[in-house]
Scaffold this active site. Sequence first.
Site, PDB file in Angstrom:
ATOM      1  N   HIS A 193       0.729  -1.080  -0.044  1.00 19.94           N
ATOM      2  CA  HIS A 193       0.082   0.009   0.071  1.00 19.94           C
ATOM      3  C   HIS A 193       0.880   1.312  -0.133  1.00 19.94           C
ATOM      4  CE1 HIS A 193      -4.225  -0.733   0.247  1.00 19.94           C
ATOM      5  NE2 HIS A 193      -4.565   0.318   0.567  1.00 19.94           N
ATOM      6  N   ASN A 199      -4.248   2.404  -4.255  1.00 24.43           N
ATOM      7  CA  ASN A 199      -3.567   1.479  -4.172  1.00 24.43           C
ATOM      8  C   ASN A 199      -4.319  -0.005  -4.785  1.00 24.43           C
ATOM      9  OD1 ASN A 199      -1.218   2.038  -2.409  1.00 24.43           O
ATOM     10  ND2 ASN A 199      -2.677   3.037  -1.387  1.00 24.43           N
ATOM     11  N   GLY A 200      -5.491  -0.166  -4.408  1.00 29.92           N
ATOM     12  CA  GLY A 200      -6.122  -1.248  -5.204  1.00 29.92           C
ATOM     13  C   GLY A 200      -6.187  -1.109  -6.713  1.00 29.92           C
ATOM     14  N   ARG A 204      -4.196  -4.105  -9.293  1.00 32.76           N
ATOM     15  CA  ARG A 204      -4.965  -4.736 -10.385  1.00 32.76           C
ATOM     16  C   ARG A 204      -4.261  -4.394 -11.611  1.00 32.76           C
ATOM     17  NH1 ARG A 204      -9.217  -3.216  -6.704  1.00 32.76           N
ATOM     18  NH2 ARG A 204     -10.055  -1.532  -7.839  1.00 32.76           N
TER      19      ARG A 204
END
Length: 379
Positions: A193, A199-200, A204
Amino acid sequence: MLYPTPVLTDADQAVLAGIEEMRQNLRHQIQGSPAKWTLGLRKYLTADAVARSNSIEGFRVSTVDVQDLMDGERDVDVSEENREETLAYQRMMTYVQTLHDVADFEYSKGLLNALHWVLQGHRHSARRPAGQWRPGAVYVTDPDDPRLAAYTAPAADEVAGLIGELVAWLNTDDGSHPLVRAAMSHLHLVSIHPWADGNGRMSRSLQTLMIARECVLAPEFSSIEAWLGRRQNTWAYYAELKRRGSTFVPDQDVSSWIRFNLTAYHEQAQAVQGRVDRSAAVWSMLLEFAAETGLDERTVSALHDVAVIGRIRRHRYEQAEGLTLQQAQRDLRDLTAAGLLEPVGRTRARYYTEGPHFPERVLEVARTPMTLTAPYEVG
């Protein structure tokens, strides 16, 4: 220290072999298909990945609206915030896709921060800087109570070192299958993070980039972002990340994360294959319909979009067929007069759906839902 890549079980290997077989078959099918509808399908799958990945973060724009925004349409009924987030993510994904065959490519801290700036630059501030490691602590809060931390990321002063380890790992072939490495890269980055926000989606996207670099199949056909964005899968995604614990503990077995990702790859490959098969069948049926009714063959692309996506805008049809404004307007007007299309809205916001005389058998083929098979339950 990063998570160790787990050894695959016989069941994992069987699922992975099934994924590889589907991807190779899909590659050959795409290469042998008409360029017009495969290009349209690639654009749709990219839009679907953007829409669903953004939806995980609470930015909800339908896939068709994302596609309109990607086409440069201004009159799309979305909030300014959702428009900004959609276009930023689309720009980053477009860049990720272009990196698939760069000869001297390598991963670096600079590349990761540059991608983050593309994604989050419009939100840059001193407190939440874009394109720079976070200056302080960051937490993933409980979706039901933002005062509760579901995950506390490593301290800010550890980020640079951990990212250095990650970059070194990314640039070294450890012998693992590329799809497994892509899944592990996602887990490494989302656990570190390193940024204050985004961050997500960055994690991905890194997974998608690694798939693109594999050069087996265009990333829009292999990315699992659309799969992750389906509501049931999103909750399973959160649950799987939660299994890693409330803090960064890399010395643990992450086999369940690999199984989760292999399931995602397999089911997404099934879904894409189903869409490809339906699109091909619809295109063929519409070519026959055009020949039988005396329609210009170029109108098939407009009718195809209506059948498989649900609507067509004049600008998209114009671009797809290389038409002038007047030619596109005339074609759509004639298709409307024939009862094949139905206009919705006025002026620049107008789009077209199926009219009362649109061939029903085509719509039936295009819109019959498919059933996915859970890969670990087969046999």
